[in-house]
Design a protein around this motif. Structure first.
Motif, PDB file in Angstrom:
ATOM      1  N   THR A   1      22.173   6.323 -31.852  1.00 38.94           N
ATOM      2  CA  THR A   1      21.794   5.333 -30.847  1.00 38.94           C
ATOM      3  C   THR A   1      22.853   5.235 -29.758  1.00 38.94           C
ATOM      4  O   THR A   1      22.546   5.246 -28.558  1.00 38.94           O
ATOM      5  CB  THR A   1      21.601   3.959 -31.511  1.00 38.94           C
ATOM      6  OG1 THR A   1      20.600   4.056 -32.526  1.00 38.94           O
ATOM      7  CG2 THR A   1      21.189   2.914 -30.489  1.00 38.94           C
TER       8      THR A   1
ATOM      9  N   LEU B   1      15.225   4.580 -34.807  1.00 44.86           N
ATOM     10  CA  LEU B   1      16.110   4.926 -33.692  1.00 44.86           C
ATOM     11  C   LEU B   1      15.498   4.550 -32.359  1.00 44.86           C
ATOM     12  O   LEU B   1      16.198   4.078 -31.450  1.00 44.86           O
ATOM     13  CB  LEU B   1      16.442   6.420 -33.740  1.00 44.86           C
ATOM     14  CG  LEU B   1      17.267   6.873 -34.940  1.00 44.86           C
ATOM     15  CD1 LEU B   1      17.467   8.386 -34.914  1.00 44.86           C
ATOM     16  CD2 LEU B   1      18.619   6.175 -34.967  1.00 44.86           C
TER      17      LEU B   1
ATOM     18  N   VAL C   1      17.401   1.970 -29.668  1.00 42.13           N
ATOM     19  CA  VAL C   1      17.714   2.300 -28.277  1.00 42.13           C
ATOM     20  C   VAL C   1      16.939   1.382 -27.325  1.00 42.13           C
ATOM     21  O   VAL C   1      17.500   0.865 -26.356  1.00 42.13           O
ATOM     22  CB  VAL C   1      17.403   3.781 -27.991  1.00 42.13           C
ATOM     23  CG1 VAL C   1      17.599   4.092 -26.507  1.00 42.13           C
ATOM     24  CG2 VAL C   1      18.289   4.688 -28.833  1.00 42.13           C
TER      25      VAL C   1
ATOM     26  N   HIS D   1      12.134  10.082 -29.538  1.00 36.65           N
ATOM     27  CA  HIS D   1      12.594   9.523 -30.818  1.00 36.65           C
ATOM     28  C   HIS D   1      11.562   9.770 -31.913  1.00 36.65           C
ATOM     29  O   HIS D   1      11.172   8.857 -32.640  1.00 36.65           O
ATOM     30  CB  HIS D   1      12.892   8.028 -30.680  1.00 36.65           C
ATOM     31  CG  HIS D   1      13.992   7.735 -29.730  1.00 36.65           C
ATOM     32  ND1 HIS D   1      15.318   7.904 -30.053  1.00 36.65           N
ATOM     33  CD2 HIS D   1      13.963   7.349 -28.442  1.00 36.65           C
ATOM     34  CE1 HIS D   1      16.065   7.610 -29.008  1.00 36.65           C
ATOM     35  NE2 HIS D   1      15.273   7.273 -28.016  1.00 36.65           N
TER      36      HIS D   1
ATOM     37  N   ALA E   1      23.743  -0.762 -33.595  1.00 36.69           N
ATOM     38  CA  ALA E   1      23.491   0.634 -33.257  1.00 36.69           C
ATOM     39  C   ALA E   1      24.243   1.567 -34.189  1.00 36.69           C
ATOM     40  O   ALA E   1      25.350   1.270 -34.614  1.00 36.69           O
ATOM     41  CB  ALA E   1      23.908   0.874 -31.808  1.00 36.69           C
TER      42      ALA E   1
END
Length: 362
Positions: A130, A177, A181, A243, A126
């Protein structure tokens, strides 16, 4: 003896740039720091006198260092800065800069590359945004801000938290991203991931799962990242997370029609860009308590004015939804900012010596 180059450093709220720029030879560089962001020049509701204040602030400087997207540089502003010869920006992309206008003036724009700190490289790990997004999801689900405020004010328990285990995580945009996530929410919390964007296919969603080191399907044959329609995502997700990259096509892509389909127990999260969502529509849904909570790191106008409804509304009271706000902190990480300003100082010195500029945008 030539006069020192006048340099303005804008919008460094944490002051991380100051020791780096102050270490420059004062006989060569005269550096000024402005931590307060003035209202954007290119907003229709920005008064002429406020535009004039911004021009008056920036007009004397030969070099301007800007934090990406905090102070936009549209063509109208660029044309009013006759002394500007170099624009430094953090990151390797800044959509708030009119690069065509700057290039027409012969003003080089130099960004900063992504030099990841040790231990942070690799597609499976990450990054700052994130981590911030996941933290906001958890904070909204666990009532962290409300519980903290309650305990500090003398109360004890407030409303019960909600579990994320086995719930549906909706990702609007399955890029880098969004995948990062979604992977954490799937692996860490057992959430079922559904995803939508205008061009997303199930084949592409499967490819993104493989790239993230995940199986395409679980043991029960369900897709790890299920590509669904927009309506299905908003109707079924327990958490909806934005996102997408902001563009003319994606601006206002989420409206009241989408938000009003969400479950009353759902959480809406935006750590991407405020204008992806029609702000008045989101405010309307939250003011009538249409969903459990919203967690927002980004807004139409940043910084938020003191009289903004986001600041002044008594969220979580009188039937309103709970709202968690952070001041666009997704990328604001100490190591990243230190690296960015180190690179800006390096670029400034290279420019002053007439050397080739690395990370040049135009």
């Amino acid at each position: 003896m030539s006069r020192p180059v006048k340099v303005a450093v804008l919008d460094d709220y944490q002051g991380i740039s100051e020791p780096k720029f102050k270490a420059l030879d004062p006989s060569k560089y005269d550096v000024s720091f402005f931590k307060d962001t003035l209202r954007p020049y290119n907003r229709p509701d920005t008064p002429q006198d406020v535009k004039g204040n911004l021009v008056a602030r920036l007009e004397p400087f030969t070099v301007i260092s800007t934090m990406r997207e905090r102070t936009p540089f549209p063509s109208e502003l660029v044309s009013r800065l006759p002394n500007l010869q170099l624009l430094l920006t953090t990151g390797n992309r800044n959509l708030a800069l009119d690069l065509d206008a700057l290039q027409a003036r012969g003003i080089p724009v130099v960004g900063t590359g992504h030099r990841a700190p040790p231990g942070k490289a690799g597609p499976a790990l990450a990054d700052s945004t994130t981590e911030h997004c996941v933290a906001m999801v958890l904070a909204a689900a666990r009532n962290l801000a409300q519980d903290d405020a309650a305990v500090k004010s003398g109360a004890w328990q407030t409303a019960p938290a909600v579990s994320l285990r086995g719930k549906v995580f909706g990702v609007v945009g399955l890029g880098r991203l969004g995948v990062a996530v979604a992977r954490i929410m799937s692996v860490g919390f057992g959430m079922r991931v559904v995803a939508w964007s205008e061009n997303l296919t199930q084949e592409r969603a499967d490819e993104r799962a493989r790239e993230a080191g995940l199986p395409v399907e679980d043991a029960e044959g369900r897709k790890t990242f299920a590509a669904v329609g927009k309506e299905e995502l908003f109707r079924t997700a327990d958490v909806v997370s934005m996102h997408l990259v902001l563009s003319d096509r994606s601006r206002g892509i989420v409206t009241a029609a989408d938000l009003e389909m969400m479950k009353s127990t759902a959480i809406f999260v935006n750590t991407s860009r405020g204008p992806l969502v029609v702000e008045e529509d989101l405010l309307g849904v939250l003011e009538k308590g249409g969903i459990r909570a919203a967690a927002l790191d980004v807004f139409d106008l940043e910084p938020l004015p003191l009289d903004s409804r986001w600041r002044t509304t008594k969220w979580g009271q009188d039937g309103r939804s709970r709202v968690l706000l952070t001041p666009h902190m997704g990328y604001v990480e100490e190591a990243t900012l230190n690296a960015w300003y180190d690179q800006q100082v390096e670029s400034l010195q290279r420019w002053e010596k007439g050397e080739e500029l690395v990370e040049r945008l135009c």
